[in-house]
Design an enzyme around this catalytic site. Structure first.
Site, mmCIF file in Angstrom:
data_model
loop_
_atom_site.group_PDB
_atom_site.id
_atom_site.type_symbol
_atom_site.label_atom_id
_atom_site.label_comp_id
_atom_site.label_asym_id
_atom_site.label_seq_id
_atom_site.Cartn_x
_atom_site.Cartn_y
_atom_site.Cartn_z
ATOM 1 C CG HIS A 53 -1.994 -1.072 1.115
ATOM 2 N ND1 HIS A 53 -2.998 -1.220 2.055
ATOM 3 C CD2 HIS A 53 -2.222 -2.042 0.184
ATOM 4 C CE1 HIS A 53 -3.785 -2.224 1.714
ATOM 5 N NE2 HIS A 53 -3.330 -2.746 0.593
ATOM 6 C CD GLU A 55 -1.161 3.728 4.167
ATOM 7 O OE1 GLU A 55 -2.244 3.857 4.760
ATOM 8 O OE2 GLU A 55 -1.027 3.084 3.099
ATOM 9 C CB THR A 164 -27.127 8.709 -29.470
ATOM 10 O OG1 THR A 164 -28.324 7.930 -29.645
ATOM 11 C CG2 THR A 164 -27.208 9.481 -28.155
ATOM 12 N NE ARG A 187 -14.320 2.081 -24.354
ATOM 13 C CZ ARG A 187 -14.308 1.663 -25.594
ATOM 14 N NH1 ARG A 187 -13.241 1.022 -26.081
ATOM 15 N NH2 ARG A 187 -15.349 1.865 -26.385
ATOM 16 C CB SER A 225 -32.916 -10.077 -21.845
ATOM 17 O OG SER A 225 -32.703 -8.949 -21.038
ATOM 18 C CB THR A 297 -33.129 0.219 -25.183
ATOM 19 O OG1 THR A 297 -33.733 0.512 -26.445
ATOM 20 C CG2 THR A 297 -34.034 -0.723 -24.397
#
Length: 363
Positions: A53, A55, A164, A187, A225, A297
């Site tokens: 880390h 520290e 869009t 990203r 889906s 959507t």
């Protein structure tokens, strides 16, 4: 009260923490500066999960100069054994005299225990300096720890009139090269990039990080889906793909998993993927920030469900007309109290386009 020097050193610790922007997840981004006799004795930042880390890096750089020094840390030092030993113990062993912390760790395994351990060892501890900046740097980590879902940021490239794509689906390219390169940074800092199957079928994207040096690629997530994912899709190349579906099609699932993808079935009871369950599952997989790059959507569904935290809007200086596709299908609103309210965060020019960042007011 904090001094001007306290603010100076904490600001430096925050800048160091930003160097871990692309590599620390699922851990937070943390920076540490050790100051003794008015100068830097050592400094460091958390670079990658599983490695030392911030520290520890700072203490190694300082050596014997750490004794009697003040440590400026952007997040409460950990007090538990994870993949690395507790940083609170390392600070105590090094003889640190004072610790200034930007913000308490929201991780229930820490949550004040690191500060308590330091104080029990006789170290003076102050907490709260530049807290807002420290929280902002780790918005995703705080979201995952406090509410059990990642920070969901939706990226939209659109015309000035909010379109869009053309009615026939054509959208390459609305924004310019500079804007598309800027998206690569978002990203790279994200744990996952999320899209819908409609975008996969229409654009065949890869959704990976390009032109930026990073030690990891984000998880690529597709909401599908009915399992319409073609095996030839470019997003399946290279693995590290997670598909959420609502159907238990064992044959198609097996085929996709043989191609290197992971498939998770999370139905909502009406033939779609349970969006809230999906985000909870991503959090359990260690995702702090998720970048949504999808069509109207999925954007609309997540906005209507109150699951989007932030919108990253790239606006091109052009008009596409009222027949072109909008940024989010919200359905018909019959009262103003049904609208989505936002808070302005940032506006800047990126190449020929504008980038507007807003926060969604989810109540």
């Amino acid at each position: 009260m904090y001094s001007a020097q306290d603010s100076r050193w904490m600001a430096q610790a925050l800048r160091l923490a930003e160097r871990g922007m692309y590599g620390t997840s699922p851990n937070p981004r943390v920076g540490c500066v050790l100051v003794r006799d008015g100068g830097v004795a050592g400094e460091g930042w958390h670079e990658r999960a599983g490695e030392p880390h911030a520290e520890v890096h700072a203490l190694r750089a300082a050596g014997d100069k750490a004794r009697g020094a003040t440590a400026y840390v952007t997040l409460e030092p950990c007090s538990h054994h994870g993949r690395t030993p507790p940083c609170a113990d390392a600070l105590i062993a090094a003889g640190i005299a004072r610790v200034v912390v930007a913000v308490q760790d929201p991780n229930p395994k820490v949550a004040g225990e690191g500060i308590a351990k330091l104080r029990a060892a006789g170290i003076a501890v102050e907490c709260g300096l530049m807290e807002a900046a420290a929280r902002e740097l780790n918005a995703g980590f705080f979201a995952r720890m406090t509410r059990g879902t990642p920070w969901l940021r939706s990226k939209v490239a659109m015309s000035l009139d909010g379109r869009t794509a053309l009615a026939n689906g054509a959208s390459k390219w609305i924004t310019g090269d500079a804007a598309r390169k800027d998206v690569q940074h978002w990203r790279a800092r994200s744990c996952a990039v999320l899209t819908g199957i409609a975008t996969v079928l229409a654009d065949d994207p890869r959704l990976n990080v390009r032109s930026i040096e990073t030690g990891r690629q984000p998880l690529r997530v597709v909401l599908d889906s009915r399992l319409r994912m073609p095996l030839t899709a470019r997003i399946l190349q290279g693995g590290n793909v997670l598909i959420y579906t609502a159907v238990q099609d064992r044959e198609k699932i097996a085929t996709l998993e043989n191609s290197g993808a992971t498939v998770s079935v999370l139905p909502d009871g009406i033939g779609r993927v349970d969006l809230s369950a999906m985000l909870r599952d991503l959090a359990q997989r260690g995702c702090n920030e998720v970048l949504l790059e999808a069509g109207s959507t999925l954007n609309g569904a997540l906005l209507r469900a109150g699951l989007v935290d932030e919108l990253l809007l790239y606006i091109a200086p052009q008009l596409l007309g009222d027949m072109a596709r909008g940024m989010a299908q919200l359905g018909e609103l019959t009262a103003l109290d049904q609208r989505v309210n936002i808070q302005w965060q940032d506006v800047r020019q990126v190449g020929k386009d504008m980038r507007i960042t807003v926060r969604v007011e989810n109540v």
